[in-house]
Design a protein around this motif. Structure first.
Motif, PDB file in Angstrom:
ATOM      1  N   GLU A  13       0.723  -1.333   0.082  1.00  0.00           N
ATOM      2  CA  GLU A  13       0.041   0.064  -0.118  1.00  0.00           C
ATOM      3  C   GLU A  13       1.007   1.292   0.001  1.00  0.00           C
ATOM      4  O   GLU A  13       1.855   1.404   0.503  1.00  0.00           O
ATOM      5  N   VAL A  14       0.230   2.166  -0.596  1.00  0.00           N
ATOM      6  CA  VAL A  14       0.769   3.700  -0.447  1.00  0.00           C
ATOM      7  C   VAL A  14      -0.425   4.300   0.214  1.00  0.00           C
ATOM      8  O   VAL A  14      -1.409   4.506  -0.277  1.00  0.00           O
ATOM      9  N   LYS A  15      -0.014   5.353   1.354  1.00  0.00           N
ATOM     10  CA  LYS A  15      -0.786   6.297   1.862  1.00  0.00           C
ATOM     11  C   LYS A  15      -0.264   7.675   1.971  1.00  0.00           C
ATOM     12  O   LYS A  15       0.936   7.699   2.207  1.00  0.00           O
ATOM     13  N   GLY A  61       1.533   1.535  -7.247  1.00  0.00           N
ATOM     14  CA  GLY A  61       1.090   0.858  -6.147  1.00  0.00           C
ATOM     15  C   GLY A  61       2.605   0.828  -5.393  1.00  0.00           C
ATOM     16  O   GLY A  61       3.396   1.594  -5.794  1.00  0.00           O
ATOM     17  N   ALA A  62       2.522  -0.179  -4.528  1.00  0.00           N
ATOM     18  CA  ALA A  62       3.605  -0.489  -3.695  1.00  0.00           C
ATOM     19  C   ALA A  62       4.017  -1.925  -3.641  1.00  0.00           C
ATOM     20  O   ALA A  62       5.063  -2.335  -2.461  1.00  0.00           O
ATOM     21  N   LYS A  63       3.761  -2.635  -4.526  1.00  0.00           N
ATOM     22  CA  LYS A  63       4.107  -4.150  -4.399  1.00  0.00           C
ATOM     23  C   LYS A  63       5.792  -4.192  -4.647  1.00  0.00           C
ATOM     24  O   LYS A  63       6.423  -4.963  -3.907  1.00  0.00           O
ATOM     25  N   ASP A  67       8.000   0.683  -8.404  1.00  0.00           N
ATOM     26  CA  ASP A  67       6.599   1.187  -8.669  1.00  0.00           C
ATOM     27  C   ASP A  67       6.264   2.127  -7.501  1.00  0.00           C
ATOM     28  O   ASP A  67       5.443   2.945  -8.004  1.00  0.00           O
ATOM     29  N   ALA A  68       6.673   2.069  -6.347  1.00  0.00           N
ATOM     30  CA  ALA A  68       6.274   2.946  -5.349  1.00  0.00           C
ATOM     31  C   ALA A  68       6.889   4.106  -5.321  1.00  0.00           C
ATOM     32  O   ALA A  68       6.316   5.030  -5.048  1.00  0.00           O
ATOM     33  N   VAL A  69       8.182   4.315  -5.744  1.00  0.00           N
ATOM     34  CA  VAL A  69       8.778   5.577  -5.752  1.00  0.00           C
ATOM     35  C   VAL A  69       7.992   6.550  -6.667  1.00  0.00           C
ATOM     36  O   VAL A  69       7.417   7.639  -6.332  1.00  0.00           O
ATOM     37  N   PRO A  70       7.775   6.170  -7.956  1.00  0.00           N
ATOM     38  CA  PRO A  70       6.912   7.174  -8.784  1.00  0.00           C
ATOM     39  C   PRO A  70       5.450   7.028  -8.272  1.00  0.00           C
ATOM     40  O   PRO A  70       4.964   8.383  -8.416  1.00  0.00           O
ATOM     41  N   THR A  71       4.910   6.331  -7.842  1.00  0.00           N
ATOM     42  CA  THR A  71       3.491   6.434  -7.137  1.00  0.00           C
ATOM     43  C   THR A  71       3.431   7.401  -6.009  1.00  0.00           C
ATOM     44  O   THR A  71       2.525   8.280  -6.076  1.00  0.00           O
ATOM     45  N   MET A  76       1.489  12.655  -4.392  1.00  0.00           N
ATOM     46  CA  MET A  76       2.158  13.883  -3.386  1.00  0.00           C
ATOM     47  C   MET A  76       1.906  15.125  -4.405  1.00  0.00           C
ATOM     48  O   MET A  76       2.038  16.217  -4.043  1.00  0.00           O
ATOM     49  N   GLY A  77       1.904  14.925  -5.687  1.00  0.00           N
ATOM     50  CA  GLY A  77       1.977  15.913  -6.792  1.00  0.00           C
ATOM     51  C   GLY A  77       3.354  16.474  -6.806  1.00  0.00           C
ATOM     52  O   GLY A  77       3.405  17.876  -6.664  1.00  0.00           O
ATOM     53  N   LEU A  78       4.232  15.710  -6.559  1.00  0.00           N
ATOM     54  CA  LEU A  78       5.917  16.130  -6.546  1.00  0.00           C
ATOM     55  C   LEU A  78       6.463  16.193  -8.056  1.00  0.00           C
ATOM     56  O   LEU A  78       6.710  15.152  -8.307  1.00  0.00           O
ATOM     57  N   GLU A  79       6.709  17.459  -8.290  1.00  0.00           N
ATOM     58  CA  GLU A  79       7.483  17.728  -9.551  1.00  0.00           C
ATOM     59  C   GLU A  79       9.065  17.688  -9.156  1.00  0.00           C
ATOM     60  O   GLU A  79       9.379  17.893  -8.082  1.00  0.00           O
TER      61      GLU A  79
END
Length: 158
Positions: A13-15, A61-63, A67-71, A76-79
């Motif tokens: 999960e990512v929260k 996702g975060a499996k 994938d988790a880092v770009p998710t 977060m809307g982080l540019e």
């Protein structure tokens, strides 16, 4: 904890959290990646099971750490131009299973931690704390109201 949520970040999960929220993950060989954007009061955590998918990128996702880092960035809307405003913490990546001989493919916890560190090194985000490896689990906690994180070691019962 008035007006806040205790947010459990479970495996894969990512929260996001803000205000009085508290993000928490219990980690063994999984790796937790926490991002702290104090300037915006926005925080995020991913609980990653594996370093990367066996084939092409799986997506969001975060499996997988890859994938988790770009998710995390997307949620977060982080540019890229704002990445220097964000700090990161990595925890987990322990060896939770005793092996008579090390597995041929290596220890998954070590691979998870290494991949998280490699991916964050490619960004402008400052890695402020790394607590990985060993044989003990960890709890990663981000207290959004206090703008702080803590990593607690969870001892192994004998």
């Amino acid at each position: 904890m008035p007006d806040g949520n205790d947010i459990q970040v479970r495996m894969c999960e990512v929260k996001l959290g803000s205000g009085n929220d508290v993000l928490r993950a219990i980690l063994g060989s999984c790796v937790g990646i926490g991002l702290l954007w104090r300037k915006r009061g926005l925080y995020a955590m991913a609980h990653c099971l594996l370093p990367e998918p066996p084939q092409a990128p799986a997506g969001e996702g975060a499996k997988y750490v890859t994938d988790a880092v770009p998710t995390l960035f997307s949620m977060m809307g982080l540019e890229r131009a704002r990445q220097d405003e964000v700090e990161a913490v990595i925890a987990g990546g322990a060896c939770m299973v005793q092996h008579a001989t090390p597995p041929r493919h290596g220890l998954i916890g070590e691979q998870n931690a290494r991949m998280a560190q490699q991916l964050l090194a490619q960004t402008r985000i400052k890695l402020v704390h790394v607590d990985v490896g060993g044989e003990s689990g960890r709890q990663l906690v981000i207290d959004c109201a206090q703008h702080q994180f803590v990593v607690k070691t969870i001892g192994r019962s004998t």
